[in-house]
Design an enzyme around this catalytic site. Structure first.
Site, PDB file in Angstrom:
ATOM      1  N   ARG A 102       0.881  -1.073  -0.070  1.00 47.06           N
ATOM      2  CA  ARG A 102      -0.068   0.049  -0.127  1.00 47.06           C
ATOM      3  C   ARG A 102       0.781   1.505   0.026  1.00 47.06           C
ATOM      4  O   ARG A 102       0.659   2.389  -0.693  1.00 47.06           O
ATOM      5  CB  ARG A 102      -0.745  -0.063   1.179  1.00 47.06           C
ATOM      6  CG  ARG A 102      -1.788   1.305   1.451  1.00 47.06           C
ATOM      7  CD  ARG A 102      -2.877   1.210   2.304  1.00 47.06           C
ATOM      8  NE  ARG A 102      -2.919   0.692   3.389  1.00 47.06           N
ATOM      9  CZ  ARG A 102      -2.384   0.679   4.385  1.00 47.06           C
ATOM     10  NH1 ARG A 102      -1.805   1.547   4.499  1.00 47.06           N
ATOM     11  NH2 ARG A 102      -2.507  -0.345   5.496  1.00 47.06           N
TER      12      ARG A 102
ATOM     13  N   TYR B  88     -15.838  18.347 -14.911  1.00 48.20           N
ATOM     14  CA  TYR B  88     -16.333  16.936 -15.050  1.00 48.20           C
ATOM     15  C   TYR B  88     -17.266  16.521 -14.091  1.00 48.20           C
ATOM     16  O   TYR B  88     -17.254  16.789 -13.016  1.00 48.20           O
ATOM     17  CB  TYR B  88     -14.920  16.018 -14.807  1.00 48.20           C
ATOM     18  CG  TYR B  88     -15.222  14.696 -14.995  1.00 48.20           C
ATOM     19  CD1 TYR B  88     -15.630  13.889 -15.941  1.00 48.20           C
ATOM     20  CD2 TYR B  88     -15.068  13.880 -13.510  1.00 48.20           C
ATOM     21  CE1 TYR B  88     -15.767  12.561 -15.985  1.00 48.20           C
ATOM     22  CE2 TYR B  88     -15.357  12.364 -13.599  1.00 48.20           C
ATOM     23  CZ  TYR B  88     -15.631  11.748 -14.731  1.00 48.20           C
ATOM     24  OH  TYR B  88     -15.730  10.457 -14.715  1.00 48.20           O
TER      25      TYR B  88
ATOM     26  N   ASP C 296      -6.541  19.742 -13.498  1.00 49.39           N
ATOM     27  CA  ASP C 296      -6.902  18.507 -13.877  1.00 49.39           C
ATOM     28  C   ASP C 296      -6.492  18.266 -15.417  1.00 49.39           C
ATOM     29  O   ASP C 296      -7.157  18.885 -16.165  1.00 49.39           O
ATOM     30  CB  ASP C 296      -8.496  18.289 -13.971  1.00 49.39           C
ATOM     31  CG  ASP C 296      -8.892  16.941 -14.102  1.00 49.39           C
ATOM     32  OD1 ASP C 296      -8.282  16.231 -14.993  1.00 49.39           O
ATOM     33  OD2 ASP C 296     -10.026  16.328 -13.927  1.00 49.39           O
TER      34      ASP C 296
ATOM     35  N   LYS D  95      -7.822   7.547 -19.056  1.00 54.79           N
ATOM     36  CA  LYS D  95      -8.381   8.177 -20.391  1.00 54.79           C
ATOM     37  C   LYS D  95      -6.988   8.141 -21.309  1.00 54.79           C
ATOM     38  O   LYS D  95      -6.472   6.996 -21.546  1.00 54.79           O
ATOM     39  CB  LYS D  95      -8.790   9.419 -20.101  1.00 54.79           C
ATOM     40  CG  LYS D  95      -9.641   9.714 -19.167  1.00 54.79           C
ATOM     41  CD  LYS D  95     -11.107   8.979 -19.529  1.00 54.79           C
ATOM     42  CE  LYS D  95     -11.807   8.795 -18.047  1.00 54.79           C
ATOM     43  NZ  LYS D  95     -12.255  10.220 -17.418  1.00 54.79           N
TER      44      LYS D  95
HETATM   45  C1  LIG Z   1     -12.663  10.566 -16.097  1.00 55.21           C
HETATM   46  C2  LIG Z   1     -12.293  11.830 -15.515  1.00 55.21           C
HETATM   47  C3  LIG Z   1     -12.073  11.835 -14.121  1.00 55.21           C
HETATM   48  C4  LIG Z   1     -12.218  10.616 -13.222  1.00 55.21           C
HETATM   49  O1  LIG Z   1     -11.486   9.665 -13.425  1.00 55.21           O
HETATM   50  P1  LIG Z   1     -11.690   8.095 -13.116  1.00 55.21           P
HETATM   51  O2  LIG Z   1     -10.378   7.428 -13.649  1.00 55.21           O
HETATM   52  O3  LIG Z   1     -12.805   7.939 -14.086  1.00 55.21           O
HETATM   53  O4  LIG Z   1     -11.906   7.906 -11.676  1.00 55.21           O
HETATM   54  C5  LIG Z   1     -11.641  12.987 -13.615  1.00 55.21           C
HETATM   55  N1  LIG Z   1     -11.516  14.148 -14.414  1.00 55.21           N
HETATM   56  C6  LIG Z   1     -11.812  14.095 -15.984  1.00 55.21           C
HETATM   57  C7  LIG Z   1     -11.518  15.520 -16.652  1.00 55.21           C
HETATM   58  C8  LIG Z   1     -12.183  12.967 -16.504  1.00 55.21           C
HETATM   59  O5  LIG Z   1     -12.361  12.884 -17.627  1.00 55.21           O
END
Ligand SMILES: *Cc1c(COP(=O)(O)O)cnc(C)c1O
Length: 379
Positions: A46, A98, A170, A195
């Site tokens: 962890r 988001y 982000d 992504k």
């Molecule tokens: C998908 C996404 C998230 C969240 O991420 P997960 O891996 O699905 O938990 C946060 N910010 C943006 C811009 C996203 O596209």
């Protein structure tokens, strides 16, 4: 080192015991100690795991940061960052955030006494107007999801410096191939590695990257204390994905541009959202802070009818209807009922997200096939 070389080499060392060029999957929960405290820096997975360490180092290198921390999802990364705050603290964020980030802010952390303000951050004046003595953080997402608005990261960092705030970016949509927020003055970069970074729609993971030892320590403490860490197999998958990040992003950008231009010239399309258009409200900032404009394109059909949008979504052949984005395959989505369903309708409409908006994650297929698919579906 240039970006493509970094994507392949940075932060990754051959395995010290065997020389394996690819980082092994250290599928272990614990590590042998010869006597108490006599270990090689690894005690429990962890806290640290060698596969995760390599990935964290690679991510730090790509974002021009000094520390990378991985989490079991993008949302777990968001969770860890907000846990640095205390009751009474306030955060300013964008009004087309988001949906998952909006949900954890308003439905989870608001209950713990943290206050969130949402405004159009595309205009920096709106941010200044909300800053008060309790403000601790600016939460920036750029380009935004799904309206592809652009927020001036350096402009936010300048405001933050004046008021002693943390700037979180982000960077999921852009990836470090397109922009490196730490270089523009952001304090913390957050990713959904699910992504573009992973890039193959086969793993859910998140990350935080910083270039400050104190922030890194606070976040590592939360990472270990709260425990939302990814397993070594998933870390291996993202490490593998990162090696082609530059190649994939180059093609995503090329295809994204062609799709955006095709839609703009189509008689049945009302509006196309893509930061590469000269008439995009913050096109100049996009040009300044990004290397290219990415593979995300959103559009609204003439008449703005939900049933027309649904018909197009059903007719697509290569644009697969699914949540998520950033994989090699093209996806399409209907934010109002999918990714952004957790945002109240009035809030959505206020932010300009209409009911019939279609969001495309343009993949790396051959562009001729993608354009033909758009033509037959919109027809
Ligand atoms: C998908 C996404 C998230 C969240 O991420 P997960 O891996 O699905 O938990 C946060 N910010 C943006 C811009 C996203 O596209």
């Amino acid at each position: 080192m240039k970006f493509g070389t970094k994507a392949i080499h940075a932060g990754v060392e051959p395995d010290p015991t065997t020389g394996a060029i690819m980082t092994p999957i250290y599928q272990t929960s614990t590590y042998v100690q010869r006597s108490p405290g006599d270990h090689k820096g690894y005690e429990y997975s962890r806290t640290h795991n060698p596969t995760r360490t390599q990935l964290q180092n690679a991510l730090a290198a790509l974002e021009n940061g000094t520390h990378g921390l991985c989490f079991s999802s993008g949302m777990a990364a968001v969770d860890a960052i907000i846990k640095m705050l205390k009751p009474g603290d306030e955060v300013i964020s964008t009004n087309d955030l988001y949906g998952g980030s909006y949900r954890i802010f308003t439905k989870v952390f608001q209950n713990y006494g943290i206050k969130f303000h949402f405004t159009d951050m595309g205009d920096l004046k709106n941010i200044e107007a909300l800053v008060n003595e309790n403000t601790k953080m600016l939460w920036v997402e750029t380009p935004t999801n799904p309206l592809l608005n652009i927020i001036d990261i350096k402009g936010c960092a300048d405001i933050a410096k004046k008021h002693n705030l943390l700037v979180v970016a982000d960077n999921t949509f852009a990836t470090p191939y397109l922009q490196t927020p730490l270089d523009l003055g952001a304090d913390i970069v957050m990713h959904s590695l699910t992504k573009y970074m992973g890039g193959h729609s086969d793993v859910v993971m998140g990350a935080v990257i910083v270039n400050d030892d104190d922030l890194a320590q606070q976040l590592a403490f939360i990472q270990n204390s709260c425990g939302a860490t990814p397993g070594p197999q998933d870390c291996f998958l993202v490490l593998r994905g990162l090696k082609t990040l530059h190649l994939r992003m180059e093609r995503h950008c090329q295809n994204g541009r062609q799709v955006a231009e095709f839609l703009k010239n189509h008689p049945k399309i009302e509006k196309v959202y893509w930061p590469g258009f000269a008439e995009h409200a913050n096109h100049e900032i996009a040009k300044k802070q990004m290397r290219d404009f990415g593979g995300m394109v959103s559009f609204v059909l003439k008449g703005d009818k939900v049933e027309d949008a649904v018909r197009v979504l059903e007719k697509f052949e290569f644009f697969t209807l699914a949540e998520s984005l950033g994989g090699v395959e093209s996806l399409c989505g209907h934010p109002a009922s999918m990714t952004h369903a957790s945002i109240p309708r009035e809030e959505r409409l206020k932010a300009g997200l209409s009911d019939s908006l279609i969001r495309l994650s343009v993949g790396v297929e051959d562009i001729e096939d993608l354009l033909a698919d758009l033509e037959q579906a919109i027809g």
